[in-house]
Structure formats: structure tokens, C-alpha cells
Scaffold this active site. Sequence first.
Site, PDB file in Angstrom:
ATOM      1  N   ALA A  68      -2.408 -35.459  21.742  1.00  0.00           N
ATOM      2  CA  ALA A  68      -1.854 -35.126  20.432  1.00  0.00           C
ATOM      3  C   ALA A  68      -2.089 -36.242  19.429  1.00  0.00           C
ATOM      4  O   ALA A  68      -2.264 -36.004  18.237  1.00  0.00           O
ATOM      5  CB  ALA A  68      -0.360 -34.831  20.563  1.00  0.00           C
ATOM      6  N   ASN A 119      -3.949 -29.378  22.423  1.00  0.00           N
ATOM      7  CA  ASN A 119      -3.343 -30.701  22.467  1.00  0.00           C
ATOM      8  C   ASN A 119      -2.199 -30.759  23.457  1.00  0.00           C
ATOM      9  O   ASN A 119      -1.380 -29.862  23.515  1.00  0.00           O
ATOM     10  CB  ASN A 119      -2.771 -31.081  21.094  1.00  0.00           C
ATOM     11  CG  ASN A 119      -3.863 -31.249  20.068  1.00  0.00           C
ATOM     12  OD1 ASN A 119      -3.964 -30.482  19.141  1.00  0.00           O
ATOM     13  ND2 ASN A 119      -4.694 -32.243  20.271  1.00  0.00           N
ATOM     14  N   CYS A 120      -2.169 -31.833  24.245  1.00  0.00           N
ATOM     15  CA  CYS A 120      -0.957 -32.123  25.010  1.00  0.00           C
ATOM     16  C   CYS A 120      -0.744 -33.617  24.980  1.00  0.00           C
ATOM     17  O   CYS A 120      -1.325 -34.310  24.164  1.00  0.00           O
ATOM     18  CB  CYS A 120      -1.011 -31.569  26.429  1.00  0.00           C
ATOM     19  SG  CYS A 120      -2.115 -32.425  27.529  1.00  0.00           S
ATOM     20  N   ALA A 121       0.071 -34.151  25.890  1.00  0.00           N
ATOM     21  CA  ALA A 121       0.422 -35.558  25.811  1.00  0.00           C
ATOM     22  C   ALA A 121      -0.797 -36.448  25.983  1.00  0.00           C
ATOM     23  O   ALA A 121      -1.104 -37.288  25.157  1.00  0.00           O
ATOM     24  CB  ALA A 121       1.478 -35.890  26.848  1.00  0.00           C
ATOM     25  N   THR A 140      -4.111 -29.960  29.656  1.00  0.00           N
ATOM     26  CA  THR A 140      -4.769 -28.945  28.824  1.00  0.00           C
ATOM     27  C   THR A 140      -6.249 -28.857  29.131  1.00  0.00           C
ATOM     28  O   THR A 140      -6.850 -27.809  28.971  1.00  0.00           O
ATOM     29  CB  THR A 140      -4.593 -29.211  27.314  1.00  0.00           C
ATOM     30  OG1 THR A 140      -4.540 -30.584  27.106  1.00  0.00           O
ATOM     31  CG2 THR A 140      -3.373 -28.537  26.778  1.00  0.00           C
TER      32      THR A 140
END
Lengths: 111, 472
Positions: A41, A9-11, A16
Site C-alpha cells: 500500500a 494493494n495489501c500490507a 495479494t
Amino acid sequence: MAEQTIMLNCAAGMSTSLLVTKMQEAAKEQGIDAKIFACPASEAQQHLDNEDIDVVLLGPQVGYMKSDFENKVKGAGKGGKDVPLDVINMQAYGMMDGKKVLAQAESLING
Amino acid sequence: MAEKNKQATFSNWINSKIMPPVMKFVNTKAIVALQNGMVYALPFIIIGSIFLILANIPIPAVATAITNSGWGAFFNQAYQTTFSLMALWGTIGIAYVYAKNEGYEPLAPGLTAAAAFLMLQNLSVTSPIKTAMASGTDAMSAKAVSAAINKLPQALQSYVKSPVTGVINMSWMGGDGMIAAIIVGLLVGWIYCKIMKAGWTIKLPKQVPAAVANQFTAMIPSGVILIGTMFIYAGFKVFTNSDFLTWIYNAVQTPLQGVSDSLGGAIVIGFLVPFFWFFGVHGGLIVGSLAGPMLQANTFDNGVLYKAGKLTIGNGAHVITNEFYNNFINLTGSGITIGLIIFTLVAAKSAQLKSIGKLELVPGIFNINEPFLFGLPIVMNPMLAIPFFLTPMVVAISTYFVIKTGIVPPLNGVAAPWTTPAIISGFLIGGWKMAIWQACTLLISTLIYWPFARKYDKMLLAQEQANLQAKK
């Protein structure tokens, strides 16, 4: 179905997803049968609800969400267990080192 | 060694003293709901932008042809019902996410927020005849008629004076209602969850299907909220002869939009993004979710002017819009790191910079630079801190001035996705002059980063060689 499911997960799930490709290559090399995917996320909860996820990794830039995620992964795993969770090592993330991050994921699953 | 210790102490101090309160703030339920809720409005804003461009192609001959063919009106309809309703999408999304994060069925509170948002505004618009007459632009000397309005027949008089009712005032649905939409979305989400938690729900026997029972569950919390909303509406109507949205607009949104659209605003935004990133926290996300609503309202205002063909600073166009943020301050990634990419590809000698430059090239084109931030790294790296802070601020200030002084026309209200590559995005959000200016900002970035990158490269090279020596 793959043996293991790894969620990153990233923004926005963008950077990712770069890492995902590298991790998939590493998994193939090592003969690990794993489904690896990236998502924002904000969509993590949905995946945790609907899929069997073996490990959750957070991009370091959203590492501050870890406490929030600790609640999300509680009891979300197979048989009501907690899903292992960690923040990706910053250096490995920056160098897009698929091998290292995969190793981190594996040690979380097996640990 | 001493240098390294000092660095460690500093980073410890930041991590133990500065970051916890910042983290606590960005993790509050309200900020999370605001961040993730507004995401639901985004597709409508971007799709709507496409129709805005189609209806207003910057080539006059094509634009006239589209208008004459009748398609302009269709494009406009599509724009009005997507981009122009962004406050409505926002309020639904925020209440939805808030309730979802609390573990409740989220659609009911989302829709309740929409109802409350609509309930808090006067469902009327000023009579267009009155507006047209007051501006006195037509040939019939309407100004004279308007001055002598009491000489008109009674029926006509009241028709002209009274507002058109039975309509939704579109101006609240777009940019003007943005702040109120956020307030309503958050409050509805919060109150809804409070009531659910307190257990004020209608409980049906277990035999009732879940889908049916869920509808009844929402009845009491939604009912309480909407009744309360009605009293707020009534209070504003009786005591101020106005409405909640107008009040929020004047008391909160106008000043905030003013602040966001100022040189100070540009500097603060330009500073905060690298500031958060320097500590490894996603600055773009945090600053974007706080300043975003104001900046989106600014974008929307410019879109309205653009649609009317009146997009100039003199007509009140904003300098700083959401695109100023997405496509200038965060161009090629937070910190505008294109200069570093160019350096690493052209002049770097150390293995670390060379290899990471190759890795970053393609993501960088699409404005993603996490490989640089964590790999070079930029995060917590004093060697690159100065250009990392300086570049976005210099670009923010210079972009502010070229737009303010009219060298480059204002941003036109089109929202390009933040991943749109430089120069292409500039063309979409402001025409060819904007595209050229964007290219200039890339040059600025290169000039600022170059000397610092070279010094850092030398240091890394020395380290690498020392390591090699040691291995021998």
C-alpha cells in the site's frame, strides 16, 4: 501495452501477489488483456502517479485504508478522472478466487 | 438461527463501536508516517544482519579464522554503517513519508530531519582511556592510576578527562536513538508541512528551472526548523549539561524498552495481533509499527552483546526483540496457524477445509496466512477464535520463559526477513537451540488448534452434506 491495468494493494504485497497469479489465469481464460500486479500500500501512490491504472483493489486486511486511498485515486485516472476503488470481497480473497475478484475489477471499470 | 442473529449483533456492535476509533487512530498521519517511514530502514537492518552473522559465525573455529584473516574487520565496518545507523535511516524515512503524504517534495524534509537529529546530540564520546581505566581490567593497575589522576601531569590529566570530540557517537545512531529518531522525524515532517502550507517560502520567477526553485522552496521551512533545533540543543546544554537524546533515552525509551521486554509485554503483543486480525484488520502491521521501534532497539542491543561475545540474560540481553515478534508470535502467519494447516491436510473431511488447506500450505511456509484468515475464515469466526487468540499468547509466554531461564540462549540480534520459513529463521536468529524451540512452538500450535478445527470441520461437513441433500 495491455488494455487494462489492475492494481492490488495489501500490507507487503505478498498475499495479494498470490491472488494476482490466479487473476491472470482467469483473465487469460476469458480472453481479457489486462496487466495485473500487486504492491505494498505504501507504494501505491508512486504507481498512481506514473502509470495509467484502471482500477485499484485493496486487500480486506488493509480495508481500513480506504478513506486514505479515496484521496489518492482522486483525479489519478485517464483524463483526470477518479480511478475506481474498492475493497476485495473477503470470501473471494480468502479462497484466492481469481475469477470472482477479476469480475469485481471488471464491473468497477465498466461501472 | 438465534445463534446467527446473536453473532450478527455482536459483529455489528464491534464494527460500529470498536473499529471506528481504532481505524481513526491507525489512519492518523503520524502512525502512517511511522509505519511506512521505518520501512526505509529495513533493508539496511537486514543487509547489516548478514554482515553481523558473517563476523560472528556461531562455529568458534570458523569465527576465529575469519577474525584472523582480517575479514572480520571489514564485515564489521559494513555492519556499523548499515544496521548500526538504523535510527538515522528511520528519522529520514519518517519525515520523508510524512511530507510525501502531504504532497510536498519529500527529500528536503527528510534530510532536515537527519540534520536536526544530529544537532540534538553531543558530538563527543567519553574518552576510551578513561573508560578502560575505570573498569580496571588491564595489568597496569589502571584503577590505581585513575584514583590518583590528579597526580598525573596536567596535560595528560585533561586528555584523559575530556571526551573525544569531532566524532558522531555511534550509540545514538543505532538502538539507543530510536525513539528520539521517531520523535524528530515526525516533528520535522509535521512542522515542515505546516510552514509549507502557510506559504512561507521563497518564490522565484517562473523562468527559474523547477530543480533550482525547489531548493529555494525548502530554505525557509528547513531554516526555521534547524534554528529552532539549535535553541533546543542550547537549552539542554545550558540548563542540564546534557542533550535531548540522552533525555529522551532516559525519560521515554528506557521505560518503554523495559515494558516491551517483560512478560506483560509479551502477553499484550501476543494478544493484540490476533485481536486486530479477528476484526479483519492487519494486526501484524499495526502492532508491528507501534511496538516495532522498541523491539528493534532491543534487537540492536542484543546484536551489540552478541558481537562482543557476551550474549546472556545476565549481561542484560533482552528476551523480547523484533525477532521474538516476527519469528515466534507471527510464525507461519498471525495466529501461528501451522496447526490448522496440518489439520486441514491430514484430518479434514469437509471440502472447504481440504481445498483451502492446499491453498495455504506454501504461503504458510513463508509466514503468510491471509487465505486462512479470510477463507476459512478466521476473521469474525467464533468457532476458531479461542485457538487463534490462545496460540500466540501461549507461544509468547513459553518462549519468554525458555529464554529467560536460559534453556535457550537469547535472540542474537540478527534480523531475518519475516518471510523466512520456520526453523531456518530460528537457526539464524538464535542458533540450533532456537531452531529446535521453534519446532516445539509449531507442535504447540498443532495441539491447540486440533480440537477446535475438528469441531469446525464437523460442522462444515454437516452443512455440505445438508446442501447436497437439498440439491437432490
